[in-house]
Design an enzyme around this catalytic site. Structure first.
Site, short mmCIF file in Angstrom:
data_model
loop_
_atom_site.label_atom_id
_atom_site.label_comp_id
_atom_site.label_asym_id
_atom_site.label_seq_id
_atom_site.Cartn_x
_atom_site.Cartn_y
_atom_site.Cartn_z
N ASP A 176 -32.43 42.06 79.76
CA ASP A 176 -33.57 42.07 78.84
C ASP A 176 -34.28 43.38 79.11
OD1 ASP A 176 -35.99 41.85 77.52
OD2 ASP A 176 -36.28 39.74 77.98
N HIS A 177 -34.10 44.37 78.23
CA HIS A 177 -34.56 45.72 78.54
C HIS A 177 -36.06 45.79 78.76
CE1 HIS A 177 -35.09 45.63 74.13
NE2 HIS A 177 -36.06 46.50 74.33
N HIS A 239 -38.20 38.01 75.51
CA HIS A 239 -39.23 38.92 76.02
C HIS A 239 -40.54 38.21 76.35
CE1 HIS A 239 -36.37 41.78 74.74
NE2 HIS A 239 -36.78 41.95 73.50
#
Length: 495
Positions: A176-177, A239
């Site tokens: 999850d960047h 996120h």
């Protein structure tokens, strides 16, 4: 210490690889974390040669390289194999190339696989990696998978089972960047390195927490994909809930991946499970209509290319999560995320409870704001005295912000996350227990929305979402702290 590893990227000709992966690997190369004993195998359907692949890599790092020679030296570590993920013979050829490069670069059988492809291929690839003995138990073997990790709990569970047939949970890194961003990682420092905050980080002192993921752009060329996804799946399931877990977790015993993971999982297990009626009240869906910002007209979501003209897909989601833990019981964690909003920004606002005023006037609450993007930093709003003869209160702000990415001080998220995988640090990755718990709640909301059991609220392009999102907070005697739309309206910038 420089890593010894052969990295295989499935989907090497994709946009993500060119924009993010190759530049991130190059930064690791420049910093010495990758040096002589590494190679990268790129696979995709296109029949590229090694020379052409190298040229693609060089082009992607042109702005980062100190010299053409340095860029070419880095690219020389890249090898290409045309690959059909369904074809067993291609995996046999891949194993031969893997073994050859392992011997050439003395990589000690260490392997890193990056699946930069559509999730429907993940299981097939994992199965062949095992059956063709590319994963052979020698050296370390780690797998990075991109989001989305499923589209609901059922698909996520099936995908997870497919991966676990080849890899152990400890070997799987669900990327999850957002978790690689500098200020998200700095939340640990803000919370656990400052007595000032750690002692008041609980329901006794915090009134509410606000998480905003705002995008100024619309769906652009992603209309076809987005119309089958929506804001809830695209931004909230991963996120938003991952960020919430960092904000709500208890202090880990040590700053290690195992202890941090244990506390994050507790948050997901303590997520309040509302009734269906409560879900209808606590979660808001919206969709942007046409609007004008700074004299420029923007079309509605339903008029975007590749979007169903009758679409009910949400481009905005807002709501309130609760964590039934000793620390945060009763504190609402508000979130909102949407496209075509007033301004781009990812902010967290910790709104503290107000103290009783002895000054004959109401006090503004103290608010700690964590800026995640586009700027990084934090600010703390306080009440102070206005300069002058009379005793008048005035707001004060302690503020520290920087565009660290522009200055080069902040690593790119993918650079940081790949570095973590090479060092077997899963702190900033999603574990299956977290993914499962998040989908259990998101699935229930998605079902209500898919059946149109709640209204689809509309909002004009350039605003900060539908009125229902503001009314939700009003029910808790709260208001959104970040309101860039107010300034736009005062300046006559919204049509």
């Amino acid at each position: 210490m420089s890593s010894k590893v052969i990295i295989t990227i499935f989907g090497a000709n994709g946009d993500l690889a060119k924009r993010k992966l190759y530049p991130s690997l190059f930064r690791l190369y420049k910093s010495g974390n990758l040096s002589k004993h590494f190679a990268v195998i790129g696979t995709a359907r296109r029949p590229w040669s090694k020379e052409y692949f190298e040229s693609v890599v060089v082009e992607s790092i042109t702005d980062l390289a100190d010299s053409p020679e340095q860029a070419q030296e880095f690219a020389s570590h890249f090898y290409y194999q045309s690959h059909d993920v369904q074809d067993t013979e291609h995996y046999i050829e891949l194993r031969k190339l893997q073994n050859s490069l392992d011997e050439q670069y003395q990589a000690e059988h260490n392997k890193l696989f990056f699946l930069s492809m559509a999730p429907q291929f993940f299981g097939t690839i994992a199965k062949h990696l095992k059956s063709e003995q590319i994963v052979d138990g020698k050296g370390f073997e780690r797998l990075i998978v991109e989001k989305p990790f499923g589209t609901d709990l059922a698909s996520a569970s099936k995908l997870n089972d497919n991966l676990l047939a080849t890899f152990d949970e400890e070997q799987i890194f669900r990327i999850d960047h957002y978790l690689g961003k500098e200020m998200i990682q700095s939340i640990f420092a803000i919370r656990f390195a400052n007595l000032l905050f750690e002692n008041v980080w609980n329901h006794d002192y915090i009134d509410n927490v606000q998480i905003t993921f705002a995008e100024k752009l619309g769906v652009e060329e992603r209309g076809g994909y987005y119309d089958h996804s929506g804001a809830l799946r695209d931004m909230v399931q991963n996120h938003t809930l991952q960020l919430l877990s960092l904000l709500a977790m208890d202090k880990p015993k040590t700053f290690t991946k195992d202890d941090i993971r244990a506390e994050k999982i507790k948050v997901f297990k303590h997520l309040h499970k509302p009734t269906d009626n409560d879900l209808k009240k606590l979660f808001i869906r919206g969709q942007y209509t046409s609007g004008k910002v700074d004299g420029k007209k923007y079309i509605s979501y339903r008029s975007e290319p590749n979007v169903d003209p009758e679409s009910t897909t949400e481009t905005f989601a807002s709501g309130a999560f609760f964590v039934d833990s000793e620390r945060f019981r009763g504190v609402p964690f508000f979130f909102r995320t949407g496209k075509r909003l007033t301004a781009k920004g990812t902010h967290v606002n910790i709104v503290f409870k107000q103290v009783e005023s002895i000054f004959g006037s109401s006090l503004q609450p103290n608010v700690l704001t964590i800026y995640i993007q586009p700027t990084e930093g934090f600010s703390l709003s306080m009440n102070g005295k206005e300069v002058g003869e009379q005793f008048n209160l005035a707001p004060l702000t302690l503020d520290y912000r920087t565009d660290a990415t522009a200055s080069g001080a902040s690593p790119e998220p993918y650079e940081k996350l790949i570095y973590d995988v090479l060092n077997n640090d899963s702190t900033n990755f999603s574990q299956w227990d977290e993914v499962r718990s998040s989908w259990e709640l998101i699935d229930r909301i998605e079902t209500l929305w898919a059946n149109n059991e709640v209204p689809l609220h509309h909002y004009k392009s350039g605003t900060m979402g539908p009125e229902a999102s503001f009314e939700l907070l009003n029910q808790f005697e709260a208001d959104w702290n970040w309101r860039p739309d107010e300034a736009y309206r005062k300046e006559g910038r919204l049509g």
